[in-house]
Write a protein that holds these residues in place. Structure first.
Motif, mmCIF file in Angstrom:
data_model
loop_
_atom_site.group_PDB
_atom_site.id
_atom_site.type_symbol
_atom_site.label_atom_id
_atom_site.label_comp_id
_atom_site.label_asym_id
_atom_site.label_seq_id
_atom_site.Cartn_x
_atom_site.Cartn_y
_atom_site.Cartn_z
ATOM 1 N N PRO A 1 0.600 -1.274 -0.237
ATOM 2 C CA PRO A 1 -0.074 -0.320 -0.206
ATOM 3 C C PRO A 1 1.095 1.086 0.124
ATOM 4 O O PRO A 1 1.484 1.224 0.662
ATOM 5 N N LYS A 2 0.716 2.386 -0.899
ATOM 6 C CA LYS A 2 1.160 3.490 -0.754
ATOM 7 C C LYS A 2 1.058 4.195 0.386
ATOM 8 O O LYS A 2 1.722 4.793 1.271
ATOM 9 N N ASN A 3 -0.073 3.857 1.256
ATOM 10 C CA ASN A 3 -0.127 4.467 2.723
ATOM 11 C C ASN A 3 -0.104 3.504 3.851
ATOM 12 O O ASN A 3 -0.810 2.425 3.867
ATOM 13 N N ARG A 4 1.124 3.134 4.742
ATOM 14 C CA ARG A 4 1.332 2.230 5.317
ATOM 15 C C ARG A 4 0.228 1.944 6.666
ATOM 16 O O ARG A 4 0.458 1.312 7.017
ATOM 17 N N GLU A 5 -0.587 2.835 6.629
ATOM 18 C CA GLU A 5 -1.545 3.150 7.591
ATOM 19 C C GLU A 5 -2.210 1.517 7.071
ATOM 20 O O GLU A 5 -3.150 1.277 8.470
ATOM 21 N N HIS A 6 -2.141 1.221 5.921
ATOM 22 C CA HIS A 6 -3.175 0.160 5.051
ATOM 23 C C HIS A 6 -2.407 -0.747 5.740
ATOM 24 O O HIS A 6 -3.226 -1.259 5.088
ATOM 25 N N GLY A 7 -1.567 -1.035 6.492
ATOM 26 C CA GLY A 7 -0.883 -1.862 6.614
ATOM 27 C C GLY A 7 0.442 -2.582 5.428
ATOM 28 O O GLY A 7 0.734 -1.987 4.808
ATOM 29 N N ASP A 8 0.680 -4.180 5.814
ATOM 30 C CA ASP A 8 1.810 -4.512 5.320
ATOM 31 C C ASP A 8 2.238 -4.839 3.495
ATOM 32 O O ASP A 8 2.308 -4.619 2.795
ATOM 33 N N TRP A 9 0.217 -5.025 3.587
ATOM 34 C CA TRP A 9 0.020 -5.745 2.041
ATOM 35 C C TRP A 9 -0.745 -5.548 1.754
ATOM 36 O O TRP A 9 -2.178 -5.384 2.497
ATOM 37 N N ALA A 10 -1.429 -6.040 0.350
ATOM 38 C CA ALA A 10 -2.535 -5.138 0.246
ATOM 39 C C ALA A 10 -3.115 -6.800 -1.236
ATOM 40 O O ALA A 10 -2.427 -6.355 -2.220
ATOM 41 N N SER A 11 -4.186 -6.703 -1.644
ATOM 42 C CA SER A 11 -4.399 -7.764 -2.439
ATOM 43 C C SER A 11 -6.084 -7.020 -2.877
ATOM 44 O O SER A 11 -7.009 -7.126 -2.232
ATOM 45 N N ASN A 12 -6.326 -7.623 -4.230
ATOM 46 C CA ASN A 12 -7.098 -7.356 -5.200
ATOM 47 C C ASN A 12 -7.681 -8.457 -5.264
ATOM 48 O O ASN A 12 -8.570 -9.311 -6.436
ATOM 49 N N ALA A 13 -7.655 -9.737 -4.558
ATOM 50 C CA ALA A 13 -7.624 -11.495 -5.312
ATOM 51 C C ALA A 13 -8.845 -11.369 -4.955
ATOM 52 O O ALA A 13 -10.221 -11.613 -6.117
ATOM 53 N N ALA A 14 -10.410 -10.988 -3.963
ATOM 54 C CA ALA A 14 -11.151 -11.218 -4.203
ATOM 55 C C ALA A 14 -11.852 -10.352 -4.772
ATOM 56 O O ALA A 14 -13.489 -10.639 -6.179
ATOM 57 N N LEU A 15 -12.269 -9.197 -5.621
ATOM 58 C CA LEU A 15 -12.329 -8.150 -6.594
ATOM 59 C C LEU A 15 -11.744 -8.947 -8.147
ATOM 60 O O LEU A 15 -13.267 -9.400 -8.697
ATOM 61 N N LYS A 16 -10.966 -9.347 -8.296
ATOM 62 C CA LYS A 16 -10.589 -10.142 -9.341
ATOM 63 C C LYS A 16 -11.189 -11.745 -9.748
ATOM 64 O O LYS A 16 -11.677 -12.441 -10.707
ATOM 65 N N LEU A 17 -11.475 -12.028 -8.623
ATOM 66 C CA LEU A 17 -12.395 -13.939 -8.502
ATOM 67 C C LEU A 17 -13.479 -13.750 -8.417
ATOM 68 O O LEU A 17 -14.379 -15.092 -8.628
ATOM 69 N N ALA A 18 -14.347 -12.967 -7.641
ATOM 70 C CA ALA A 18 -15.797 -12.911 -7.562
ATOM 71 C C ALA A 18 -16.322 -13.505 -8.352
ATOM 72 O O ALA A 18 -18.009 -13.677 -8.464
ATOM 73 N N LYS A 19 -17.027 -12.497 -9.576
ATOM 74 C CA LYS A 19 -17.055 -12.813 -10.662
ATOM 75 C C LYS A 19 -17.579 -13.692 -11.180
ATOM 76 O O LYS A 19 -18.675 -14.363 -11.450
ATOM 77 N N GLY A 20 -15.997 -14.625 -11.648
ATOM 78 C CA GLY A 20 -16.248 -16.024 -11.793
ATOM 79 C C GLY A 20 -16.895 -16.928 -11.151
ATOM 80 O O GLY A 20 -17.451 -18.093 -11.048
ATOM 81 N N ILE A 21 -17.116 -16.970 -9.593
ATOM 82 C CA ILE A 21 -17.718 -17.372 -8.740
ATOM 83 C C ILE A 21 -19.087 -17.184 -8.174
ATOM 84 O O ILE A 21 -19.837 -17.517 -7.027
ATOM 85 N N GLY A 22 -19.812 -16.127 -8.940
ATOM 86 C CA GLY A 22 -21.126 -15.684 -8.656
ATOM 87 C C GLY A 22 -21.129 -14.858 -7.208
ATOM 88 O O GLY A 22 -22.229 -15.242 -6.323
ATOM 89 N N ALA A 23 -19.608 -14.169 -6.367
ATOM 90 C CA ALA A 23 -19.235 -13.516 -5.412
ATOM 91 C C ALA A 23 -19.874 -12.418 -5.296
ATOM 92 O O ALA A 23 -20.095 -11.823 -6.313
#
Length: 554
Positions: free
Chosen positions: A39-61
């Motif tokens: 994350p550009k802003n370290r207050e948001h944590g050490d790592w970020a992932s968009n996995a849910a956004l990437k996979l949600a449509k394919g599994i209907g979530a």
């Protein structure tokens, strides 16, 4: 916890969740498919992932609901302190101090190997750069390519590629003839020919030729005399070029002579290969390459109607020669004045059945200007018309010169401010980075004198906000190097080192490695020494990739 371990943990959580919603959804899914970003802003944590956004449509979530399920699963993973869902379904991950701090020991243990890998082991690369004509000293454009090319070779090799540095030695053609005429004129005390080369180096080379020639060079007829000055003069000039590059920290594995292409039959072999592939035709007594088939704006004459080879004939022969020598990646670094060549070279690559941009890649570099006292420097005492490699190194030194030339994208013109590069202040970027490295050694020396060693490592103690930021930057080094190799941009490493140096200086101001006064040495001091030494190692590794020294004292 390193990114690979975190990606594996993410996959272990996601796979069963995806399967539960749609059987077979996780088939073929790998950790590499689950992108992790800082994350550009370290207050948001050490790592970020968009996995849910990437996979949600394919599994209907619903992406945010799926992200919440992933976050719940990740929260139970050892080493992860906190997971939260942001926006439409981004997952922000914060590691606990021990998991984050463990990196310091990993880096120290890896040493010079940290940041290296074998991901490009299948790439056999011919990297051609500089290739300045042996008609004068290397000018600033060639000097920029020397710094960038050598750095790129180091970076690619660090990622497992087999890299051959190659210099294309142009000892054939009209420029060499003009060089020879200029030497003869200087020897005879005549004015420089209108299309010739001037400067003190021409007089120096002419004098060396006259002394080295066996016999009376002035007894030769005009043609023989010019040939003598050409042969010996080119040799002397190229010796000087190689010496200048060596002193700049740049050496080549292969010096390829253009003249060999025309004398060895390589041109004829290239034409024959292209003819067999159906891309050669004859018209008006000339031999042509049907390059428009491959995106060129016009077909190209290869052999003129009078039987002499056109300029592109050498390009065809040279490219085929490289491929026959086993190189599956040919990278050529050219100056801005060669931009018009890219289209025809890529068409040539395709005509041989290769893939443009893969088997052949062209990098174009823009101009360099030196600025002194706010004004551009335009003249060299030695070369007469241009500023040279030697001029730059004489003023600022090798390290500052290399760093200044490599820290900016080659896509843009570069103004090098000599006043800034001569300063021993934080305004000078190479000083700023080298001083950070020297400071890590000074801290280590003082620690040894105070009884602080690395006999203990308690990574959970590296909990100060400046330690978290520093560890986050250190973790990025392998990714930065890998990306610099992928996009062929060494300047990304330089800019990273400057950011790392800044984070280290802030950590130094806030966290003590040596106890105050008579206070006892505690585990936190020993652990911080690991972090100090890890930072020094990464700074050293990065500077080495740029061919820049890492001084231990400044």
């Amino acid at each position: 916890m390193n990114p690979e371990a975190l990606s594996a943990a993410l996959l272990a959580v996601i796979a069963p969740l995806a399967e539960a919603r749609r059987p077979g959804a996780a088939d073929g899914l790998t950790a590499a498919d689950l992108v992790l970003d800082r994350p550009k802003n370290r207050e948001h944590g050490d790592w970020a992932s968009n996995a849910a956004l990437k996979l949600a449509k394919g599994i209907g979530a619903n992406p945010r609901e799926f992200a919440a399920e992933i976050a719940e699963g990740l929260s139970a993973v050892e080493g992860i302190a906190d997971v939260e869902v942001a926006g439409p379904g981004f997952i922000n991950i914060r590691l606990d101090a021990a998991a984050a701090g463990a990196l310091a020991k990993t880096i120290v243990d890896a040493g010079a190997a940290f940041g290296t890998n074998a991901s490009r082991a299948d790439e056999v690369i011919n990297l051609e750069f500089v290739s300045a004509n042996p008609t004068g000293p290397i000018h600033l454009g060639g000097t920029r390519w020397a710094a960038v090319g050598d750095s790129l070779a180091r970076i690619l090799a660090s990622q497992g590629a087999s890299v051959t540095r190659e210099y294309y030695f142009n000892d054939h053609g009209a420029q060499i003839d003009r060089f020879a005429r200029s030497l003869v004129a200087a020897h005879e005390g005549l004015p420089t020919p209108e299309d010739g080369y001037g400067g003190g180096y021409i007089v120096d080379i002419a004098r060396r030729v006259a002394l080295a020639y066996e016999g009376d060079i002035d007894a030769l007829d005009a043609d023989a005399k010019q040939e003598a000055f050409r042969e010996l003069g080119v040799g002397f000039m190229f010796e000087e070029i190689k010496k200048s590059l060596h002193e700049f920290g740049v050496d080549f594995d292969v010096y390829f002579h253009e003249n060999d292409l025309h004398e060895s039959g390589a041109v004829e072999r290239a034409v024959k290969r292209l003819d067999e592939l159906g891309h050669i035709f004859e018209d008006d007594g000339a031999v042509w390459l049907r390059s428009t088939t491959f995106g060129d704006d016009r077909d190209r004459v290869v052999i003129r109607s009078n039987g002499t080879p056109a300029y592109i004939s050498g390009d065809l022969a040279y490219y085929l020669d490289k491929r026959e020598r086993g190189f599956n990646r040919c990278i050529i670094m050219l100056g801005a004045d060669h931009h018009g060549y890219v289209q025809r070279l890529m068409a040539m690559c395709a005509a041989f059945g290769d893939e443009p941009g893969v088997n052949l890649q062209i990098l174009i570099g823009q101009m360099v200007n030196l600025v002194k006292d706010g004004q551009p420097m335009r003249m060299s005492k030695r070369a007469g018309t241009v500023v040279t490699l030697e001029d730059l190194v004489e003023v600022v030194g090798k390290d500052a010169a290399r760093y200044a030339l490599v820290r900016s994208s080659t896509d843009s013109n570069l103004d090098v401010d000599l006043d800034v590069l001569q300063k021993r202040t934080n305004d000078n970027p190479v000083f700023y980075v080298q001083y950070a490295h020297a400071r890590t050694h000074n801290v280590a020396r003082n620690a040894a004198n105070s009884g602080v060693d690395r006999s203990e490592f308690a990574p959970e103690l590296l909990s100060h906000e400046t330690e978290s930021a520093l560890l986050g930057a250190l973790q990025e080094f392998p990714r930065i190097v890998a990306y610099a190799a992928e996009v062929r941009e060494p300047h990304r490493i330089a800019r990273y080192l400057e950011e790392l140096a800044g984070l280290y200086h802030r950590w130094y101001d806030n966290c003590r490695v040596i106890p105050l006064g008579d206070n006892p040495v505690e585990p936190v001091h020993r652990t911080r020494l690991w972090l100090n030494d890890a930072t020094g190692q990464v700074l050293r590794n990065g500077l080495d990739l740029l061919g820049v020294g890492a001084p231990e004292r400044m």
